[in-house]
Design an enzyme around this catalytic site. Structure first.
Site, PDB file in Angstrom:
ATOM      1  N   ASP A 128      -0.066  -0.813  -4.128  1.00  0.00           N
ATOM      2  CA  ASP A 128      -0.996  -1.772  -3.536  1.00  0.00           C
ATOM      3  C   ASP A 128      -2.427  -1.588  -4.022  1.00  0.00           C
ATOM      4  O   ASP A 128      -3.179  -2.559  -4.155  1.00  0.00           O
ATOM      5  CB  ASP A 128      -0.944  -1.689  -2.002  1.00  0.00           C
ATOM      6  CG  ASP A 128       0.239  -2.445  -1.432  1.00  0.00           C
ATOM      7  OD1 ASP A 128       0.770  -3.320  -2.124  1.00  0.00           O
ATOM      8  OD2 ASP A 128       0.618  -2.172  -0.279  1.00  0.00           O
ATOM      9  N   ARG A 185      -0.451  -9.473  -1.523  1.00  0.00           N
ATOM     10  CA  ARG A 185      -1.684  -8.761  -1.867  1.00  0.00           C
ATOM     11  C   ARG A 185      -2.720  -9.629  -2.578  1.00  0.00           C
ATOM     12  O   ARG A 185      -3.908  -9.536  -2.275  1.00  0.00           O
ATOM     13  CB  ARG A 185      -1.367  -7.518  -2.704  1.00  0.00           C
ATOM     14  CG  ARG A 185      -0.553  -6.449  -1.981  1.00  0.00           C
ATOM     15  CD  ARG A 185      -0.883  -6.350  -0.530  1.00  0.00           C
ATOM     16  NE  ARG A 185      -0.308  -5.187   0.128  1.00  0.00           N
ATOM     17  CZ  ARG A 185       0.028  -5.144   1.389  1.00  0.00           C
ATOM     18  NH1 ARG A 185      -0.120  -6.242   2.152  1.00  0.00           N
ATOM     19  NH2 ARG A 185       0.512  -4.059   1.939  1.00  0.00           N
ATOM     20  N   SER A 215       6.000   3.647   8.392  1.00  0.00           N
ATOM     21  CA  SER A 215       4.994   2.877   7.675  1.00  0.00           C
ATOM     22  C   SER A 215       5.602   1.515   7.368  1.00  0.00           C
ATOM     23  O   SER A 215       6.658   1.432   6.724  1.00  0.00           O
ATOM     24  CB  SER A 215       4.601   3.590   6.386  1.00  0.00           C
ATOM     25  OG  SER A 215       3.709   2.795   5.636  1.00  0.00           O
ATOM     26  N   ASP A 223      -4.299   3.856   9.648  1.00  0.00           N
ATOM     27  CA  ASP A 223      -5.001   4.081   8.385  1.00  0.00           C
ATOM     28  C   ASP A 223      -6.329   3.345   8.326  1.00  0.00           C
ATOM     29  O   ASP A 223      -7.386   3.932   8.039  1.00  0.00           O
ATOM     30  CB  ASP A 223      -4.122   3.658   7.203  1.00  0.00           C
ATOM     31  CG  ASP A 223      -2.911   4.555   7.010  1.00  0.00           C
ATOM     32  OD1 ASP A 223      -2.471   5.177   7.990  1.00  0.00           O
ATOM     33  OD2 ASP A 223      -2.396   4.620   5.885  1.00  0.00           O
TER      34      ASP A 223
END
Length: 408
Positions: free
Chosen positions: A129, A100, A183, A20
């Site tokens: 996210d 995050r 993922s 990605d």
């Protein structure tokens, strides 16, 4: 291209080197004709990070940041969270969520350092996210420009990403069977798996997928005992050896993984509204949570403990939804931290085939009094006092019954 941010000159990209973000790096260069700075955070994901550097260099990136944030991650984010015994929807230890705000915080710091006017992330428009990254960006740098490619481009499937990568000679990571891997998100606290067969919540995860824990059925046939020492609610030593925050969690991961501890198959409610199925491995965190509750059980006053338990779901939701830097999370943290002042002592746990059991606890601040709880004769508790206590507690129930109320 609806919602596209205009006039980006220099952007700091959160870059893992995976499919990605590799596609995003090339897409940013093509679409915005801007300078891209890459930032890769070492949060203990257990992967070699130099390939990310080499891939960034392959794309002509001049400023490449690879930062070891493991100690800061555990000390300043994971530890405060665990003081609250935080679980989202009763089960999830928030391994992705808690990472995050640190990544986004460091991105903003780098943007200021290099004079960038924008930041970019690889989160999809369907997930949590994007919210977590961007709420942190705006909390720390209100005027920052944010580029979110998944909300702008037409590469709206994994198939299209792979086609784009092949067209631009971008190396594609593949699984052992030649397929794109699950993922995943990994750090020192956990690893998550999503996608492929896991999108069907009826299908059991395949054993070969797991990377941090042995099959509990194949774990040792004898229990492993471990002692964890706490100071002010934080674990500081394992089996008598003082360790840094990151080293402590690494050790607990080793013990938990070897005993098949910390696997979770979960369907959760995303902040954006949909349900999502994921499988998690959090071996050390699962041990940590059990140990912390164990030491709190003898050091926390009942009222303080129950108040913490009442507030915990709200606190967990704030972290899950991306509000780490919100005033309400900081206010809750101050309350939680105050309760931990006397949470000191040692917990002994038994690890066995996927289970964690507290089997001993001791503390210099213990509120557990043998002279009060003993079933033998004592001189400190008058049992006849209980009769009046019970009658007072029952008074409202008696009055309701006299008024004709019938229990359901």
């Amino acid at each position: 291209m609806a919602g596209k941010t205009k006039d980006v000159k220099k952007v700091v990209l959160a870059f893992s080197g995976g499919l990605d973000t590799s596609v995003i790096l090339r897409w940013l260069q093509e679409t915005y004709a801007c300078e891209v700075v890459t930032f890769t955070a070492d949060l203990g994901q257990g992967e070699e990070l130099e390939p990310a550097r080499r891939k960034a260099e392959l794309f002509g990136v001049k400023e490449i940041f690879i930062d070891d944030l493991r100690e800061e991650f555990v000390r300043d984010f994971v530890m405060p969270m665990f003081r609250a015994n935080t679980l989202y929807e009763g089960t999830y230890l928030l391994g992705t969520s808690i990472a995050r705000p640190l990544i986004a915080k460091r991105q903003i710091e780098i943007a200021r350092q290099v004079g960038a006017d924008a930041v970019a992330h690889g989160a999809t428009g369907k997930g949590n996210d994007q919210v977590r990254f961007e709420l942190t960006y705006y909390a720390l740098q209100p005027d920052v420009k944010v580029v979110a490619p998944w909300r702008e481009w037409d590469l709206n499937s994994r198939t299209k990403l792979i086609e784009y990568a092949e067209q631009h000679q971008i190396p594609i990571p593949r699984g052992k069977e030649g397929e794109p891997p699950y993922s995943t998100d990994a750090n020192l606290l956990h690893i998550s798996y999503e996608g492929r067969a896991l999108e069907d919540p009826w299908i059991e995860a395949e054993e070969k997928m797991f990377t941090r824990s042995v099959d509990p059925m194949l774990a040792p046939n004898t229990p492993t005992y471990v002692e964890i020492e706490f100071e002010k609610g934080d674990p500081v030593a394992v089996d008598g050896k003082r360790l840094s925050p990151a080293a402590m969690l690494t050790k607990l991961n080793e013990l938990g993984g070897a005993n098949g501890i910390g696997r979770l198959d979960l369907v959760e409610n995303r902040f954006v509204g949909m349900k999502s199925r994921g499988v998690y491995e959090t071996p050390g965190g699962t041990i940590w949570l059990a140990a912390h509750r164990g030491i709190e059980s003898i050091t926390l006053d009942r009222g303080a403990m129950h108040l913490k338990d009442d507030l915990m779901p709200r606190y967990a939701e704030l972290i899950y939804n991306g509000f780490w830097y919100s005033p309400e999370r900081e206010a809750l943290q101050a309350l939680i931290d105050q309760t931990q002042e006397r949470v000191n002592g040692t917990v002994r746990l038994k690890l066995f085939k996927g289970s964690v059991q507290v089997v001993g606890r001791k503390s210099p601040n213990s509120l557990y009094r043998m002279d009060y709880v003993t079933f033998e004769e004592d001189a400190v508790y008058d049992q006849t006092d209980a009769a009046g206590f019970i009658k007072l507690q029952a008074l409202r129930l008696r009055l309701a019954a006299m008024a004709g109320r019938k229990p359901a």
